[in-house]
Scaffold this motif. Structure first.
Motif, PDB file in Angstrom:
ATOM      1  N   ARG A  59       0.857  -1.184   0.000  1.00  0.00           N
ATOM      2  CA  ARG A  59       0.000   0.000   0.000  1.00  0.00           C
ATOM      3  C   ARG A  59       0.893   1.234   0.000  1.00  0.00           C
ATOM      4  O   ARG A  59       1.794   1.360   0.812  1.00  0.00           O
ATOM      5  CB  ARG A  59      -0.866  -0.022   1.250  1.00  0.00           C
ATOM      6  CG  ARG A  59      -1.840   1.083   1.291  1.00  0.00           C
ATOM      7  CD  ARG A  59      -2.696   0.960   2.538  1.00  0.00           C
ATOM      8  NE  ARG A  59      -3.374   2.214   2.725  1.00  0.00           N
ATOM      9  CZ  ARG A  59      -3.247   2.977   3.785  1.00  0.00           C
ATOM     10  NH1 ARG A  59      -2.489   2.594   4.772  1.00  0.00           N
ATOM     11  NH2 ARG A  59      -3.882   4.108   3.871  1.00  0.00           N
TER      12      ARG A  59
ATOM     13  N   LEU B 197      -4.942  -0.381  -3.529  1.00  0.00           N
ATOM     14  CA  LEU B 197      -4.944  -1.176  -2.308  1.00  0.00           C
ATOM     15  C   LEU B 197      -5.556  -0.416  -1.139  1.00  0.00           C
ATOM     16  O   LEU B 197      -6.070  -1.033  -0.203  1.00  0.00           O
ATOM     17  CB  LEU B 197      -3.538  -1.661  -1.973  1.00  0.00           C
ATOM     18  CG  LEU B 197      -3.002  -2.727  -2.938  1.00  0.00           C
ATOM     19  CD1 LEU B 197      -1.578  -3.118  -2.569  1.00  0.00           C
ATOM     20  CD2 LEU B 197      -3.902  -3.955  -2.967  1.00  0.00           C
ATOM     21  N   VAL B 198      -5.533   0.899  -1.180  1.00  0.00           N
ATOM     22  CA  VAL B 198      -6.215   1.687  -0.159  1.00  0.00           C
ATOM     23  C   VAL B 198      -7.721   1.440  -0.262  1.00  0.00           C
ATOM     24  O   VAL B 198      -8.409   1.275   0.748  1.00  0.00           O
ATOM     25  CB  VAL B 198      -5.883   3.193  -0.310  1.00  0.00           C
ATOM     26  CG1 VAL B 198      -6.711   4.034   0.656  1.00  0.00           C
ATOM     27  CG2 VAL B 198      -4.401   3.435  -0.097  1.00  0.00           C
TER      28      VAL B 198
ATOM     29  N   GLU C 270      -8.405  -2.072   0.986  1.00  0.00           N
ATOM     30  CA  GLU C 270      -8.316  -2.059   2.445  1.00  0.00           C
ATOM     31  C   GLU C 270      -9.578  -1.477   3.071  1.00  0.00           C
ATOM     32  O   GLU C 270     -10.029  -1.932   4.117  1.00  0.00           O
ATOM     33  CB  GLU C 270      -7.096  -1.251   2.857  1.00  0.00           C
ATOM     34  CG  GLU C 270      -6.688  -1.416   4.292  1.00  0.00           C
ATOM     35  CD  GLU C 270      -5.352  -0.741   4.528  1.00  0.00           C
ATOM     36  OE1 GLU C 270      -5.342   0.499   4.676  1.00  0.00           O
ATOM     37  OE2 GLU C 270      -4.337  -1.447   4.556  1.00  0.00           O
ATOM     38  N   GLY C 271     -10.159  -0.471   2.433  1.00  0.00           N
ATOM     39  CA  GLY C 271     -11.365   0.151   2.960  1.00  0.00           C
ATOM     40  C   GLY C 271     -12.619  -0.688   2.794  1.00  0.00           C
ATOM     41  O   GLY C 271     -13.551  -0.578   3.590  1.00  0.00           O
TER      42      GLY C 271
ATOM     43  N   ASP D  65     -12.628  -6.728   4.891  1.00  0.00           N
ATOM     44  CA  ASP D  65     -12.298  -6.915   6.304  1.00  0.00           C
ATOM     45  C   ASP D  65     -10.794  -7.069   6.461  1.00  0.00           C
ATOM     46  O   ASP D  65     -10.210  -6.598   7.425  1.00  0.00           O
ATOM     47  CB  ASP D  65     -12.974  -8.168   6.856  1.00  0.00           C
ATOM     48  CG  ASP D  65     -14.373  -7.884   7.376  1.00  0.00           C
ATOM     49  OD1 ASP D  65     -14.775  -6.713   7.445  1.00  0.00           O
ATOM     50  OD2 ASP D  65     -15.070  -8.858   7.714  1.00  0.00           O
ATOM     51  N   ARG D  66     -10.208  -7.788   5.497  1.00  0.00           N
ATOM     52  CA  ARG D  66      -8.763  -7.999   5.501  1.00  0.00           C
ATOM     53  C   ARG D  66      -8.336  -8.394   4.105  1.00  0.00           C
ATOM     54  O   ARG D  66      -9.150  -8.824   3.293  1.00  0.00           O
ATOM     55  CB  ARG D  66      -8.341  -9.034   6.533  1.00  0.00           C
ATOM     56  CG  ARG D  66      -8.979 -10.373   6.354  1.00  0.00           C
ATOM     57  CD  ARG D  66      -8.793 -11.288   7.571  1.00  0.00           C
ATOM     58  NE  ARG D  66      -9.197 -12.622   7.198  1.00  0.00           N
ATOM     59  CZ  ARG D  66      -8.431 -13.693   7.232  1.00  0.00           C
ATOM     60  NH1 ARG D  66      -7.195 -13.607   7.662  1.00  0.00           N
ATOM     61  NH2 ARG D  66      -8.879 -14.859   6.859  1.00  0.00           N
ATOM     62  N   TRP D  67      -7.054  -8.236   3.842  1.00  0.00           N
ATOM     63  CA  TRP D  67      -6.490  -8.636   2.559  1.00  0.00           C
ATOM     64  C   TRP D  67      -5.042  -9.037   2.794  1.00  0.00           C
ATOM     65  O   TRP D  67      -4.455  -8.739   3.824  1.00  0.00           O
ATOM     66  CB  TRP D  67      -6.606  -7.533   1.513  1.00  0.00           C
ATOM     67  CG  TRP D  67      -5.702  -6.358   1.739  1.00  0.00           C
ATOM     68  CD1 TRP D  67      -5.942  -5.286   2.547  1.00  0.00           C
ATOM     69  CD2 TRP D  67      -4.397  -6.155   1.186  1.00  0.00           C
ATOM     70  NE1 TRP D  67      -4.876  -4.427   2.529  1.00  0.00           N
ATOM     71  CE2 TRP D  67      -3.914  -4.931   1.702  1.00  0.00           C
ATOM     72  CE3 TRP D  67      -3.602  -6.883   0.308  1.00  0.00           C
ATOM     73  CZ2 TRP D  67      -2.662  -4.424   1.359  1.00  0.00           C
ATOM     74  CZ3 TRP D  67      -2.355  -6.371  -0.027  1.00  0.00           C
ATOM     75  CH2 TRP D  67      -1.898  -5.162   0.485  1.00  0.00           C
TER      76      TRP D  67
ATOM     77  N   ALA E 129      -8.667 -10.905  -0.818  1.00  0.00           N
ATOM     78  CA  ALA E 129      -9.404  -9.983   0.043  1.00  0.00           C
ATOM     79  C   ALA E 129     -10.684 -10.666   0.502  1.00  0.00           C
ATOM     80  O   ALA E 129     -11.325 -11.376  -0.270  1.00  0.00           O
ATOM     81  CB  ALA E 129      -9.735  -8.698  -0.706  1.00  0.00           C
TER      82      ALA E 129
END
Length: 142
Positions: A95, A102-103, A106-107, A110-112, A126
């Motif tokens: 990121r 990737l931002v 990420e938003g 839940d997770r990546w 993701a």
């Protein structure tokens, strides 16, 4: 008989496709994902955006001419796992501010993360929640 039914159900909750490592392939990944999510009756907007970002990264940063990338969608326990596999295992995504892909992932997820695939590949994955109250869940189309 129940075991066979469980296997059929498991197969029905998984979508797997190989696409060309081109901008057209990235667009097709998003379109196919939306159609599959619609067929499953799942939210479309957030998962489609995650697929678009991961597929775009695969064709931009993970492309090797003549080699495809792979998109997998799998549903389990109220979570949609999105996986994109490319053939540049030596290029691990990070990121960073100039790149917003990737931002966004990420938003929305839940997770990546990233894991090694069979050489020379890597898998960027993701987990997007499918809970009714999650953002984007109300954007479901009939």
């Amino acid at each position: 008989m129940n075991h066979q039914l469980a296997q059929v159900r498991a197969a029905a909750d998984r979508f797997d496709v190989r696409l060309s490592s081109t901008p057209r392939g990235a667009r097709l990944a998003r379109l196919l994902a939306v159609e599959q999510l619609r067929a499953w009756g799942l939210p479309l907007v957030d998962p489609a955006q995650v697929v678009a970002e991961l597929a775009a990264n695969a064709v931009t940063h993970g492309r090797v001419p003549g080699r495809d990338f792979r998109l997998v969608l799998a549903v389990a326990g109220g979570v949609l796992r999105i996986e994109v596999t490319d053939t540049r295992g030596d290029r691990i995504p990070v990121r960073r501010d100039p790149g917003r892909g990737l931002v966004i992932v990420e938003g929305l997820a839940d997770r990546w993360g990233v894991r090694e695939g069979p050489a020379p590949t890597k898998v960027v994955w993701a987990d997007v929640p499918l809970a009714t109250g999650s953002p984007g869940a109300a954007t479901r189309r009939a």
